[in-house]
Design a protein around this motif. Structure first.
Motif, mmCIF file in Angstrom:
data_model
loop_
_atom_site.group_PDB
_atom_site.id
_atom_site.type_symbol
_atom_site.label_atom_id
_atom_site.label_comp_id
_atom_site.label_asym_id
_atom_site.label_seq_id
_atom_site.Cartn_x
_atom_site.Cartn_y
_atom_site.Cartn_z
ATOM 1 N N LYS A 28 0.926 -1.021 -0.030
ATOM 2 C CA LYS A 28 0.054 0.016 0.009
ATOM 3 C C LYS A 28 0.764 1.226 -0.017
ATOM 4 N N GLU A 56 8.921 6.872 3.993
ATOM 5 C CA GLU A 56 8.820 7.710 2.874
ATOM 6 C C GLU A 56 10.002 8.077 2.255
ATOM 7 N N SER A 108 0.176 5.712 -11.476
ATOM 8 C CA SER A 108 0.225 6.774 -10.450
ATOM 9 C C SER A 108 0.309 8.151 -10.518
ATOM 10 N N SER A 109 -0.298 8.995 -9.599
ATOM 11 C CA SER A 109 0.012 10.458 -9.837
ATOM 12 C C SER A 109 -0.746 11.066 -10.878
ATOM 13 N N THR A 113 1.482 5.359 -1.576
ATOM 14 C CA THR A 113 1.078 6.724 -2.389
ATOM 15 C C THR A 113 2.266 7.226 -3.021
ATOM 16 N N ARG A 142 5.405 6.952 -0.336
ATOM 17 C CA ARG A 142 5.330 6.856 1.104
ATOM 18 C C ARG A 142 4.545 5.443 1.226
#
Length: 372
Positions: free
Chosen positions: A43, A101, A138-139, A45, A68
Motif C-alpha cells: 500500500k 517515505e 499513479s499520480s 502513495t 510513502r
C-alpha cells in the motif's frame, strides 16, 4: 519458465527420468511463489512534482517522486517508470518500512522546443526472481513547456508620447501620474485621489483614475510560412528572435502584441512564449503576402505602433509591401534569418533591416546597430 516446467515434467515422465520431473516441479514452484508474492501488493502513495513547468532551451526540467508506505508491513524494492516522448526512464525506489517515505529525483528528457505532456508514472514491483511484474499508473499528468532560447535585445527608441500627461487608455497599467478619468472609489485606493466635487454630484465616493501614460506599442509578427526558410533550423532561429523581441518589450514594460502570419495572436509575455514553444511553419501559410490583413486593425485603432517582422529570405514583393506600410507605423524593423550572404539581401527603403545566419549572430548585429 512456464513452458520449461511443462516440457521438463512431460519429458521426465516420457523418459522415466525423475530428475527432469524434479526440475519441472521446481520451475512450477518458482512461478507459484511469484504469484503469491505479487498478490501481496504494498500500500503506497505516490506524489510527483515537476519543476519548473516552463524552461528555456538548454535548461533542465526535473521530476521528484515522493513514495510513502501507508501499509502495515515493509514494502519490497520498487521500480518507477516514466515515459516522455517515447523515452522510458526507470527510477528504483528502495524498500520502505511501514510509514516510511522516500523521495527520488530524476531529469526529464525535454531538451528541444515544444510542449511535453508527462503521463502518470507507472509504479510496479516484481518477485525476488524477477519472473513476474505488476504495476499501476499513479499520480497525475503534467505539462512542461520548453520555451525558445532568448537573447538580450535593445529595442529601438521610437518617438511617441512619453510625458507624464500624455494620452492614456483604460487598459494602461495603474500607478502612473496621468489622469484618465473618474471611477467609483474602491477599497485600498489612496483617499487623496477622492474627487469631492464628483462625489457630491454622484452621491457616492468617486476617485481619480490615474494610469501610466500611453507609450508606443510593439507589434511582433513571425512569418510561419515554409517558403522563406531554407532549412528547419533557420525557422528555429527565427522563433528565438521573435521570443527575444517579446521578452525585450516585456522587460521594458512596453505594451506589445505577438502575431503570426497564420493569424494566431498572443498579447501577454507568458502566453506568447508558451505559444512560441509549439509554433510550426506551414506550407499552406501565405506568409508576409497577407501582412496588410494582419495589421489592419492595429493601424486603424492604435497610434504609435512599432512593427517588427521576423522572417527568412524576402523577395521584391515583400520589400515593396514593407516600404508602402512604413508611413503607417512609427518604425518598421525587419529581421531576416538566412544562410546566404546578408549583404546581398534586399533592404526595403525606410525599414531597419538586420540579417544573420543564426539567432546569436542576429542579437550581436542588432545590438551593435541600435546602440551605435
Amino acid at each position: 519458465m512456464a513452458v520449461a516446467a511443462v516440457c521438463l515434467v512431460a519429458a521426465g515422465i516420457w523418459a522415466d527420468y525423475p530428475e527432469l520431473v524434479t526440475l519441472g516441479l521446481a520451475a512450477a514452484g518458482a512461478l507459484l511463489v511469484a504469484v503469491l508474492w505479487l498478490l501481496a501488493t504494498p500500500k503506497l502513495t505516490v506524489a510527483r512534482e515537476v519543476q519548473p513547468r516552463r524552461v528555456f532551451e538548454g535548461e533542465a526540467a526535473q521530476a521528484a517522486l515522493t513514495v510513502r508506505n501507508v501499509g502495515r508491513r515493509r514494502s519490497p524494492p520498487l521500480m518507477v517508470t516514466d515515459t516522455v516522448i517515447g523515452q522510458r526512464t526507470s527510477v528504483p525506489v528502495p524498500a520502505l518500512a511501514a510509514g516510511g517515505e522516500c523521495t527520488v529525483g530524476y531529469p526529464l528528457p525535454v531538451t528541444q522546443r515544444g510542449r511535453y505532456e508527462i503521463p502518470p508514472v507507472r509504479l510496479g514491483h516484481s518477485d525476488p526472481l524477477r519472473l513476474m511484474h505488476r504495476g499501476r499508473a499513479s499520480s497525475g499528468t503534467h505539462v512542461v513547456h520548453v520555451l525558445p532560447r532568448v537573447h538580450a535585445l535593445t529595442l529601438v527608441a521610437a518617438g511617441g508620447p512619453q510625458d507624464a500627461e500624455g494620452p492614456t487608455v483604460s487598459s494602461a497599467p495603474l500607478g502612473g501620474a496621468a489622469f484618465h478619468g473618474l471611477r467609483e472609489y474602491e477599497p485600498g485606493d489612496d483617499w487623496r485621489r477622492i474627487h469631492w466635487g464628483a462625489t457630491a454630484r454622484a452621491g457616492t465616493l468617486m476617485a481619480r483614475h490615474v494610469v501610466v501614460p500611453d507609450e508606443p506599442r510593439q507589434l511582433v509578427v513571425l512569418d510561419t510560412s515554409a517558403v522563406p526558410y531554407s532549412t528547419p533550423l533557420m525557422f528555429e532561429h527565427a522563433v528565438r528572435v521573435a521570443a527575444s523581441f517579446c521578452v525585450a518589450a516585456e522587460q521594458a514594460r512596453l505594451p506589445f502584441r505577438f502575431r503570426t502570419t497564420s493569424a494566431d495572436e498572443r498579447e501577454s509575455g507568458s502566453s506568447a512564449l508558451e505559444f512560441l514553444s509549439t509554433v510550426a511553419r506551414s506550407s499552406a501559410d501565405r506568409g508576409l503576402a497577407g501582412l496588410s490583413d494582419h495589421v489592419r486593425d492595429v493601424v486603424s485603432s492604435t497610434q504609435g505602433v512599432v512593427l517588427t517582422v521576423i522572417t527568412g529570405r524576402t523577395d521584391a514583393a515583400v520589400a515593396h509591401l514593407l516600404t508602402l506600410a512604413h508611413p503607417k507605423f512609427l518604425s518598421i524593423n525587419l529581421a531576416q534569418l538566412v544562410t546566404s550572404d546578408p549583404a546581398a539581401l534586399s533592404r526595403p527603403r525606410g525599414v531597419l533591416a538586420v540579417s544573420a545566419s543564426n539567432s546569436e549572430q542576429f542579437a550581436i548585429n542588432w545590438n551593435r546597430l541600435v546602440q551605435r
